[in-house]
Motif scaffolding. Structure first.
Motif, PDB file in Angstrom:
ATOM      1  N   UNK A   1     -63.399-100.706  -4.880  1.00 60.18           N
ATOM      2  CA  UNK A   1     -64.709-100.097  -5.140  1.00 60.18           C
ATOM      3  C   UNK A   1     -65.283-100.482  -6.498  1.00 60.18           C
ATOM      4  N   UNK A   2     -64.420-100.945  -7.413  1.00 58.36           N
ATOM      5  CA  UNK A   2     -64.871-101.261  -8.762  1.00 58.36           C
ATOM      6  C   UNK A   2     -64.986-100.032  -9.651  1.00 58.36           C
ATOM      7  N   UNK A   3     -64.591 -98.861  -9.147  1.00 55.06           N
ATOM      8  CA  UNK A   3     -64.701 -97.613  -9.914  1.00 55.06           C
ATOM      9  C   UNK A   3     -63.595 -97.535 -10.964  1.00 55.06           C
ATOM     10  N   UNK A   4     -63.947 -97.035 -12.154  1.00 55.75           N
ATOM     11  CA  UNK A   4     -62.994 -96.846 -13.235  1.00 55.75           C
ATOM     12  C   UNK A   4     -62.531 -95.393 -13.277  1.00 55.75           C
ATOM     13  N   UNK A   5     -61.243 -95.209 -13.630  1.00 55.93           N
ATOM     14  CA  UNK A   5     -60.644 -93.886 -13.744  1.00 55.93           C
ATOM     15  C   UNK A   5     -59.951 -93.771 -15.093  1.00 55.93           C
ATOM     16  N   UNK A   6     -60.055 -92.601 -15.734  1.00 55.54           N
ATOM     17  CA  UNK A   6     -59.411 -92.415 -17.032  1.00 55.54           C
ATOM     18  C   UNK A   6     -57.910 -92.270 -16.849  1.00 55.54           C
ATOM     19  N   UNK A   7     -57.202 -92.082 -17.963  1.00 54.47           N
ATOM     20  CA  UNK A   7     -55.733 -92.034 -17.895  1.00 54.47           C
ATOM     21  C   UNK A   7     -55.211 -90.858 -17.080  1.00 54.47           C
ATOM     22  N   UNK A   8     -56.063 -89.848 -16.848  1.00 59.12           N
ATOM     23  CA  UNK A   8     -55.680 -88.702 -16.026  1.00 59.12           C
ATOM     24  C   UNK A   8     -56.011 -88.924 -14.548  1.00 59.12           C
ATOM     25  N   UNK A   9     -56.615 -90.078 -14.241  1.00 57.77           N
ATOM     26  CA  UNK A   9     -56.986 -90.375 -12.859  1.00 57.77           C
ATOM     27  C   UNK A   9     -58.342 -89.825 -12.448  1.00 57.77           C
ATOM     28  N   UNK A  10     -59.109 -89.320 -13.421  1.00 61.72           N
ATOM     29  CA  UNK A  10     -60.432 -88.762 -13.133  1.00 61.72           C
ATOM     30  C   UNK A  10     -61.486 -89.868 -13.204  1.00 61.72           C
ATOM     31  N   UNK A  11     -62.578 -89.761 -12.427  1.00 64.12           N
ATOM     32  CA  UNK A  11     -63.640 -90.767 -12.508  1.00 64.12           C
ATOM     33  C   UNK A  11     -64.155 -90.875 -13.945  1.00 64.12           C
ATOM     34  N   UNK A  12     -64.363 -92.113 -14.407  1.00 63.81           N
ATOM     35  CA  UNK A  12     -64.805 -92.338 -15.777  1.00 63.81           C
ATOM     36  C   UNK A  12     -66.324 -92.406 -15.894  1.00 63.81           C
ATOM     37  N   UNK A  13     -67.003 -92.729 -14.807  1.00 64.76           N
ATOM     38  CA  UNK A  13     -68.463 -92.868 -14.830  1.00 64.76           C
ATOM     39  C   UNK A  13     -69.073 -92.115 -13.651  1.00 64.76           C
ATOM     40  N   UNK A  14     -70.275 -91.578 -13.852  1.00 61.78           N
ATOM     41  CA  UNK A  14     -70.960 -90.891 -12.756  1.00 61.78           C
ATOM     42  C   UNK A  14     -71.699 -91.916 -11.887  1.00 61.78           C
TER      43      UNK A  14
END
Length: 101
Positions: A78-91
């Motif tokens: 998907x190209x989606x980024x996730x932070x170190x906690x696995x949460x979405x990094x961008x809306x």
């Protein structure tokens, strides 16, 4: 005048010409072919094994180490980024999401 930024030196197009740093048309074409082959292989790879962070290895594998982006992962499908906690990094609008710690 070359600019030193982030430990890397950047030259203008004119400076690269003057110093003979500009690659030949053949070199550029070969590099573009190699990059296209790499991208095709990367695009067709499956997801990385659980618990690993995809990267290129070697000296370039830790560019994010020690920064706010350390531990971030990207879903290749998907190209989606996730932070170190696995949460979405961008809306959905591409704005960075800040979470309270």
């Amino acid at each position: 005048m070359p600019e030193d930024f982030g430990g890397k030196v950047f030259y203008s197009a004119e400076e690269t010409e003057q110093q003979g740093l500009r690659p030949s048309a053949e070199d550029i074409a070969r590099s573009e072919r190699m990059f296209a082959e790499f991208e095709e292989k990367r695009r067709t790879l499956g997801p990385a094994p659980a618990g690993t962070t995809p990267g290129f290895g070697g000296r370039f594998s830790d560019d994010l180490g020690g920064t706010e982006f350390e531990g971030w992962t990207r879903d290749p499908s998907t190209g989606a980024w996730f932070d170190k906690e696995g949460r979405p990094a961008y809306d959905n609008d591409g704005r960075r999401i800040s979470y309270r710690e």
